[in-house]
Design a protein around this motif. Structure first.
Motif, PDB file in Angstrom:
ATOM      1  N   VAL A  61      15.233  47.084  39.201  1.00  0.00           N
ATOM      2  CA  VAL A  61      15.837  47.320  37.828  1.00  0.00           C
ATOM      3  C   VAL A  61      16.475  49.056  38.055  1.00  0.00           C
ATOM      4  N   ARG A  62      16.462  49.733  38.945  1.00  0.00           N
ATOM      5  CA  ARG A  62      16.485  51.535  39.348  1.00  0.00           C
ATOM      6  C   ARG A  62      18.126  51.255  39.686  1.00  0.00           C
ATOM      7  N   TYR A  63      18.330  50.620  40.580  1.00  0.00           N
ATOM      8  CA  TYR A  63      19.550  50.204  41.633  1.00  0.00           C
ATOM      9  C   TYR A  63      20.716  49.605  40.325  1.00  0.00           C
ATOM     10  N   ALA A  64      20.139  48.618  39.552  1.00  0.00           N
ATOM     11  CA  ALA A  64      21.187  47.731  38.940  1.00  0.00           C
ATOM     12  C   ALA A  64      21.767  48.604  37.498  1.00  0.00           C
ATOM     13  N   GLU A  65      20.524  49.864  36.904  1.00  0.00           N
ATOM     14  CA  GLU A  65      21.595  50.241  35.733  1.00  0.00           C
ATOM     15  C   GLU A  65      21.986  51.391  36.554  1.00  0.00           C
ATOM     16  N   GLU A  66      21.817  51.920  37.551  1.00  0.00           N
ATOM     17  CA  GLU A  66      22.340  52.925  38.103  1.00  0.00           C
ATOM     18  C   GLU A  66      24.150  52.982  39.114  1.00  0.00           C
ATOM     19  N   GLY A  67      24.434  50.664  38.753  1.00  0.00           N
ATOM     20  CA  GLY A  67      25.201  50.586  39.062  1.00  0.00           C
ATOM     21  C   GLY A  67      25.678  50.324  40.732  1.00  0.00           C
ATOM     22  N   HIS A  68      24.450  50.878  41.282  1.00  0.00           N
ATOM     23  CA  HIS A  68      24.818  50.386  42.892  1.00  0.00           C
ATOM     24  C   HIS A  68      24.996  48.812  43.550  1.00  0.00           C
ATOM     25  N   TYR A  69      24.196  47.954  42.473  1.00  0.00           N
ATOM     26  CA  TYR A  69      25.146  46.524  42.674  1.00  0.00           C
ATOM     27  C   TYR A  69      26.240  46.003  42.873  1.00  0.00           C
ATOM     28  N   ASP A  70      27.048  46.802  41.760  1.00  0.00           N
ATOM     29  CA  ASP A  70      28.270  46.540  41.192  1.00  0.00           C
ATOM     30  C   ASP A  70      29.636  46.630  42.811  1.00  0.00           C
ATOM     31  N   GLY A  71      29.912  45.777  42.707  1.00  0.00           N
ATOM     32  CA  GLY A  71      30.195  45.595  43.638  1.00  0.00           C
ATOM     33  C   GLY A  71      30.277  45.420  45.388  1.00  0.00           C
ATOM     34  N   THR A  72      29.272  45.272  45.157  1.00  0.00           N
ATOM     35  CA  THR A  72      28.874  44.890  47.019  1.00  0.00           C
ATOM     36  C   THR A  72      28.646  43.267  47.574  1.00  0.00           C
ATOM     37  N   ILE A  73      28.241  43.259  48.596  1.00  0.00           N
ATOM     38  CA  ILE A  73      28.846  41.782  48.884  1.00  0.00           C
ATOM     39  C   ILE A  73      27.317  41.051  49.896  1.00  0.00           C
ATOM     40  N   PHE A  74      27.710  39.393  49.319  1.00  0.00           N
ATOM     41  CA  PHE A  74      26.731  38.809  49.918  1.00  0.00           C
ATOM     42  C   PHE A  74      26.409  39.132  51.698  1.00  0.00           C
ATOM     43  N   HIS A  75      26.225  39.941  52.601  1.00  0.00           N
ATOM     44  CA  HIS A  75      27.018  40.525  53.501  1.00  0.00           C
ATOM     45  C   HIS A  75      26.301  39.594  54.251  1.00  0.00           C
ATOM     46  N   ARG A  76      25.105  38.122  54.506  1.00  0.00           N
ATOM     47  CA  ARG A  76      24.045  37.869  55.426  1.00  0.00           C
ATOM     48  C   ARG A  76      24.453  36.826  54.471  1.00  0.00           C
ATOM     49  N   VAL A  77      25.300  35.717  54.899  1.00  0.00           N
ATOM     50  CA  VAL A  77      24.381  33.815  54.832  1.00  0.00           C
ATOM     51  C   VAL A  77      24.137  33.446  55.473  1.00  0.00           C
ATOM     52  N   ILE A  78      23.518  32.590  55.911  1.00  0.00           N
ATOM     53  CA  ILE A  78      22.649  31.231  56.586  1.00  0.00           C
ATOM     54  C   ILE A  78      21.611  30.307  55.939  1.00  0.00           C
ATOM     55  N   ASP A  79      22.576  29.229  55.901  1.00  0.00           N
ATOM     56  CA  ASP A  79      22.520  27.811  55.147  1.00  0.00           C
ATOM     57  C   ASP A  79      21.868  27.542  55.719  1.00  0.00           C
ATOM     58  N   GLY A  80      20.581  27.082  54.505  1.00  0.00           N
ATOM     59  CA  GLY A  80      19.525  26.101  54.918  1.00  0.00           C
ATOM     60  C   GLY A  80      17.939  27.443  55.104  1.00  0.00           C
ATOM     61  N   PHE A  81      18.624  28.434  54.601  1.00  0.00           N
ATOM     62  CA  PHE A  81      17.928  29.943  54.598  1.00  0.00           C
ATOM     63  C   PHE A  81      17.764  30.759  53.359  1.00  0.00           C
ATOM     64  N   MET A  82      18.821  31.518  54.009  1.00  0.00           N
ATOM     65  CA  MET A  82      18.699  32.485  52.529  1.00  0.00           C
ATOM     66  C   MET A  82      20.387  33.224  52.060  1.00  0.00           C
ATOM     67  N   ILE A  83      20.654  33.822  51.246  1.00  0.00           N
ATOM     68  CA  ILE A  83      22.268  34.783  51.333  1.00  0.00           C
ATOM     69  C   ILE A  83      20.897  35.949  51.055  1.00  0.00           C
ATOM     70  N   GLN A  84      22.089  36.802  51.339  1.00  0.00           N
ATOM     71  CA  GLN A  84      20.975  38.680  51.106  1.00  0.00           C
ATOM     72  C   GLN A  84      22.018  38.713  51.130  1.00  0.00           C
TER      73      GLN A  84
END
Length: 196
Positions: A61-84
């Motif tokens: 919540v702290r990061y979200a409300e500070e706008g930290h996530y805005d403009g970031t990317i899913f930089h690690r994507v592994i099909d059959g595992f997870m998206i980060q």
């Protein structure tokens, strides 16, 4: 002087916080319930698991409300595992973070399909802003099965938009700037809005 009958009557009245709203209800209404994650591939809605992972929810919540996530990317994507995502800009520059949060993976929540957990280094208490969404059941990430006895803290569950998560999980990936599993075309987190 207040009579005993009046005293008992006053004690029976619910405490209110202005406008006649009971304090308990007002506090519950103020608590974050989840978040809406707007991405370049669609909307993902999540519900927090604050009873089991309160510090992790506060951290997100702290990061979200500070706008930290805005403009970031899913930089690690592994099909059959997870998206980060949640830590790097599109040009793969890592964003500054606050101090790490205490690992709460022993709270009993499992890394099942559709759950959201914090990424970390090999150190148990090293999670900051980066999170991942499990594409499949990844029980081996749970504290009960982790080699270090800690695992990865689940703090939320996807309630809507799992189809978006799956689409992100299926994108083509490549190696960029020494990082593997990076989507060829950036998948951007446009915004993260907390719901109460």
């Amino acid at each position: 002087m207040i009579s005993n009958r009046l005293r008992l009557g006053l004690l029976a009245l619910p405490l209110t916080l202005g406008l006649g709203i009971p304090a308990g209800e007002a506090l519950a209404a103020a608590q974050p319930k989840g978040a809406v994650i707007e991405t370049s591939m669609g909307t993902i809605e999540i519900r927090f698991e604050a009873k089991r992972a309160p510090l992790s929810v506060q951290n997100f919540v702290r990061y979200a409300e500070e706008g930290h996530y805005d403009g970031t990317i899913f930089h690690r994507v592994i099909d059959g595992f997870m998206i980060q995502g949640g830590g790097f800009t599109e040009d793969l520059k890592q964003k500054k973070t606050h101090e790490p949060v205490i690992n709460e993976a022993r709270g009993g929540l499992s890394n099942r399909r559709g759950t959201v957990a914090f990424a970390r280094t090999s150190l148990p208490h090293s999670a900051t802003s980066q999170f991942f969404i499990n594409l499949v059941d990844n029980d081996f990430l749970d504290a009960s099965q982790a080699r270090d006895g800690w695992g990865y803290t689940v703090f939320a569950t996807v309630t809507k938009g799992m189809d978006v998560v799956d689409r992100i999980g299926a994108v083509k990936t490549t190696n960029r700037r020494g990082m593997g599993d990076v989507p060829e075309k950036a998948v951007t987190i446009k915004s993260v809005k907390i719901t109460r």
